[in-house]
Design a protein around this motif. Structure first.
Motif, PDB file in Angstrom:
ATOM      1  N   LEU A  22      23.587   6.080 -11.157  1.00 54.34           N
ATOM      2  CA  LEU A  22      23.345   6.866 -12.148  1.00 54.34           C
ATOM      3  C   LEU A  22      22.077   8.285 -11.922  1.00 54.34           C
ATOM      4  CD1 LEU A  22      23.358   4.081 -14.961  1.00 54.34           C
ATOM      5  CD2 LEU A  22      24.543   5.797 -15.259  1.00 54.34           C
ATOM      6  N   ARG A  23      21.719   7.950 -11.089  1.00 58.90           N
ATOM      7  CA  ARG A  23      20.420   8.753 -10.581  1.00 58.90           C
ATOM      8  C   ARG A  23      20.989   9.574 -10.418  1.00 58.90           C
ATOM      9  NH1 ARG A  23      18.068  10.517  -5.735  1.00 58.90           N
ATOM     10  NH2 ARG A  23      18.996   9.011  -4.518  1.00 58.90           N
ATOM     11  N   ALA A  24      21.866   9.521  -9.217  1.00 61.61           N
ATOM     12  CA  ALA A  24      22.571  10.891  -9.294  1.00 61.61           C
ATOM     13  C   ALA A  24      22.533  11.867 -10.508  1.00 61.61           C
ATOM     14  CB  ALA A  24      23.732  11.087  -7.871  1.00 61.61           C
ATOM     15  N   TYR A  28      18.233  12.941 -10.663  1.00 62.64           N
ATOM     16  CA  TYR A  28      16.476  12.498 -10.748  1.00 62.64           C
ATOM     17  C   TYR A  28      16.496  12.270  -9.194  1.00 62.64           C
ATOM     18  CZ  TYR A  28      15.800  10.484 -15.576  1.00 62.64           C
ATOM     19  OH  TYR A  28      15.930  10.361 -16.485  1.00 62.64           O
ATOM     20  N   SER A  29      15.044  12.828  -8.491  1.00 62.58           N
ATOM     21  CA  SER A  29      14.753  12.526  -7.024  1.00 62.58           C
ATOM     22  C   SER A  29      14.677  10.974  -7.246  1.00 62.58           C
ATOM     23  CB  SER A  29      12.975  12.881  -6.573  1.00 62.58           C
ATOM     24  OG  SER A  29      12.276  12.972  -7.793  1.00 62.58           O
ATOM     25  N   TYR A  30      13.643   9.965  -6.029  1.00 56.12           N
ATOM     26  CA  TYR A  30      13.084   9.217  -5.622  1.00 56.12           C
ATOM     27  C   TYR A  30      11.685   9.531  -6.799  1.00 56.12           C
ATOM     28  CZ  TYR A  30      16.743   7.638  -2.146  1.00 56.12           C
ATOM     29  OH  TYR A  30      18.260   7.156  -1.843  1.00 56.12           O
ATOM     30  N   GLU A  35       8.130   8.344 -11.453  1.00 50.23           N
ATOM     31  CA  GLU A  35       7.502   8.589 -11.988  1.00 50.23           C
ATOM     32  C   GLU A  35       7.815   8.177 -13.696  1.00 50.23           C
ATOM     33  OE1 GLU A  35       6.372  12.562 -14.244  1.00 50.23           O
ATOM     34  OE2 GLU A  35       5.887  12.565 -11.416  1.00 50.23           O
ATOM     35  N   ARG A  36       9.303   8.343 -13.689  1.00 53.12           N
ATOM     36  CA  ARG A  36       9.788   7.807 -15.049  1.00 53.12           C
ATOM     37  C   ARG A  36       9.775   6.223 -15.369  1.00 53.12           C
ATOM     38  NH1 ARG A  36      12.269  11.940 -17.863  1.00 53.12           N
ATOM     39  NH2 ARG A  36      13.047  13.356 -16.845  1.00 53.12           N
ATOM     40  N   LEU A  37       9.765   5.864 -14.547  1.00 53.07           N
ATOM     41  CA  LEU A  37       9.422   4.072 -14.851  1.00 53.07           C
ATOM     42  C   LEU A  37       7.884   3.862 -14.996  1.00 53.07           C
ATOM     43  CD1 LEU A  37      11.933   2.946 -11.599  1.00 53.07           C
ATOM     44  CD2 LEU A  37      12.275   1.996 -14.394  1.00 53.07           C
ATOM     45  N   GLU A  38       7.677   4.249 -14.015  1.00 54.24           N
ATOM     46  CA  GLU A  38       5.559   4.630 -14.113  1.00 54.24           C
ATOM     47  C   GLU A  38       5.159   4.918 -16.053  1.00 54.24           C
ATOM     48  OE1 GLU A  38       2.907   2.974 -12.160  1.00 54.24           O
ATOM     49  OE2 GLU A  38       4.184   3.296 -10.304  1.00 54.24           O
ATOM     50  N   GLU A  39       6.037   5.212 -16.358  1.00 49.61           N
ATOM     51  CA  GLU A  39       5.768   6.484 -17.965  1.00 49.61           C
ATOM     52  C   GLU A  39       6.312   4.771 -18.964  1.00 49.61           C
ATOM     53  OE1 GLU A  39       8.326   9.703 -18.381  1.00 49.61           O
ATOM     54  OE2 GLU A  39       7.004  11.168 -16.682  1.00 49.61           O
ATOM     55  N   GLY A  41       5.935   1.899 -18.451  1.00 52.33           N
ATOM     56  CA  GLY A  41       4.382   0.427 -17.731  1.00 52.33           C
ATOM     57  C   GLY A  41       5.355  -0.458 -16.289  1.00 52.33           C
ATOM     58  N   TRP A  42       5.984   0.517 -15.574  1.00 46.62           N
ATOM     59  CA  TRP A  42       7.115  -0.321 -14.724  1.00 46.62           C
ATOM     60  C   TRP A  42       7.200   0.058 -13.678  1.00 46.62           C
ATOM     61  CZ3 TRP A  42       8.545  -5.431 -15.596  1.00 46.62           C
ATOM     62  CH2 TRP A  42       9.052  -5.827 -14.313  1.00 46.62           C
ATOM     63  N   ARG A  43       6.535  -0.619 -12.243  1.00 52.11           N
ATOM     64  CA  ARG A  43       6.120   0.563 -11.027  1.00 52.11           C
ATOM     65  C   ARG A  43       7.555   0.264 -10.041  1.00 52.11           C
ATOM     66  NH1 ARG A  43       3.647  -0.012  -6.003  1.00 52.11           N
ATOM     67  NH2 ARG A  43       2.500   2.015  -5.285  1.00 52.11           N
ATOM     68  N   ILE A  44       8.098   1.117  -9.458  1.00 54.73           N
ATOM     69  CA  ILE A  44       8.949   0.249  -8.324  1.00 54.73           C
ATOM     70  C   ILE A  44       8.571   1.707  -7.522  1.00 54.73           C
ATOM     71  CG2 ILE A  44      11.028   0.498  -7.390  1.00 54.73           C
ATOM     72  CD1 ILE A  44      12.566  -0.643  -9.849  1.00 54.73           C
ATOM     73  N   PRO A  45       7.581   1.680  -6.966  1.00 57.57           N
ATOM     74  CA  PRO A  45       7.514   3.277  -5.080  1.00 57.57           C
ATOM     75  C   PRO A  45       9.011   3.265  -4.814  1.00 57.57           C
ATOM     76  CG  PRO A  45       6.930   0.667  -4.815  1.00 57.57           C
ATOM     77  CD  PRO A  45       7.076   0.919  -5.643  1.00 57.57           C
ATOM     78  N   VAL A  46       8.063   4.698  -4.857  1.00 52.31           N
ATOM     79  CA  VAL A  46       9.691   5.264  -4.152  1.00 52.31           C
ATOM     80  C   VAL A  46      10.213   4.859  -2.862  1.00 52.31           C
ATOM     81  CG1 VAL A  46      10.124   7.725  -2.487  1.00 52.31           C
ATOM     82  CG2 VAL A  46       8.519   7.642  -5.008  1.00 52.31           C
ATOM     83  N   ILE A  47       9.947   3.999  -2.176  1.00 51.37           N
ATOM     84  CA  ILE A  47      10.352   3.324  -0.734  1.00 51.37           C
ATOM     85  C   ILE A  47      11.272   2.127  -1.344  1.00 51.37           C
ATOM     86  CG2 ILE A  47       8.121   1.271  -0.754  1.00 51.37           C
ATOM     87  CD1 ILE A  47      10.776   3.550   2.403  1.00 51.37           C
ATOM     88  N   GLY A  48      10.804   1.411  -2.915  1.00 57.15           N
ATOM     89  CA  GLY A  48      11.203   0.200  -3.838  1.00 57.15           C
ATOM     90  C   GLY A  48      12.727   0.749  -3.642  1.00 57.15           C
ATOM     91  N   LEU A  49      12.400   2.397  -4.063  1.00 55.87           N
ATOM     92  CA  LEU A  49      13.649   2.989  -4.847  1.00 55.87           C
ATOM     93  C   LEU A  49      14.468   3.213  -4.282  1.00 55.87           C
ATOM     94  CD1 LEU A  49      12.309   5.267  -7.353  1.00 55.87           C
ATOM     95  CD2 LEU A  49      13.514   2.846  -8.007  1.00 55.87           C
ATOM     96  N   ARG A  50      14.421   3.076  -2.610  1.00 60.72           N
ATOM     97  CA  ARG A  50      14.716   3.824  -1.584  1.00 60.72           C
ATOM     98  C   ARG A  50      15.402   2.965  -1.042  1.00 60.72           C
ATOM     99  NH1 ARG A  50      14.663   9.118   0.805  1.00 60.72           N
ATOM    100  NH2 ARG A  50      12.887   9.634  -0.178  1.00 60.72           N
TER     101      ARG A  50
END
Length: 157
Positions: A22-24, A28-30, A35-39, A41-50
């Motif tokens: 779905l990301r592909a 979306y880049s990581y 950033e969209r998750l932060e918008e 109110g949910w935080r998964i940092p880039v390293i978490g997504l990787r």
């Protein structure tokens, strides 16, 4: 011993693959996905997504809901690839095997999960009555009606 990540967890592996798909598909880049998750109110940092995509981080229920929302999808589409054939085998655990269709209906709350590896079906084991008993009465009645219709349809074949 609890395994870390999704590498030995069939459902986690499915979620991992569907997040990547779905990301592909959204392009979306990581960083964009984070950033969209932060918008919302949910935080998964880039390293978490990787780490989710590599299978080194589990996806919890909150992650599942937030990712589904950001992908404009449903949690079901993260759990089971929406393009998978309904008769395809879906590995739920290392010893519980079902079909894609049965798994989707189970997640929707329409039927118990059928274990095809052990030939256990809702009708054969009485699961359906146990399953419906746990539902609110109106929903239970709808599920029973659908189940009876399917039995009649199967009997006509």
């Amino acid at each position: 011993m609890v395994e870390e990540g999704n590498k030995s967890n069939p459902v986690g592996e499915s979620v991992r693959a569907n997040v990547r798909r779905l990301r592909a598909a959204k392009g979306y880049s990581y960083a964009e996905l984070a950033e969209r998750l932060e918008e919302i109110g949910w935080r998964i940092p880039v390293i978490g997504l990787r780490r989710i995509e590599s299978g080194d981080r589990r996806v919890d229920v909150g992650d599942l809901m937030a990712l589904a929302h950001v992908f404009n999808s449903s949690p079901l589409d993260l759990l089971v690839d929406p393009h998978a054939d309904e008769g395809e085998v879906y590995q739920v655990t290392s010893s519980l095997v079902s079909t894609v269709e049965s798994t989707r209906e189970f997640i929707r709350g329409n039927q118990p999960l059928m274990d095809i590896a052990n030939n256990s079906s809702p009708a054969a084991s009485g699961w359906m009555s146990d399953f419906v008993t746990g539902l609110p009465p109106a929903r239970g009645q709808k599920v029973w009606q659908k189940y009876i219709e399917q039995l009649r349809k199967d009997g006509d074949q």
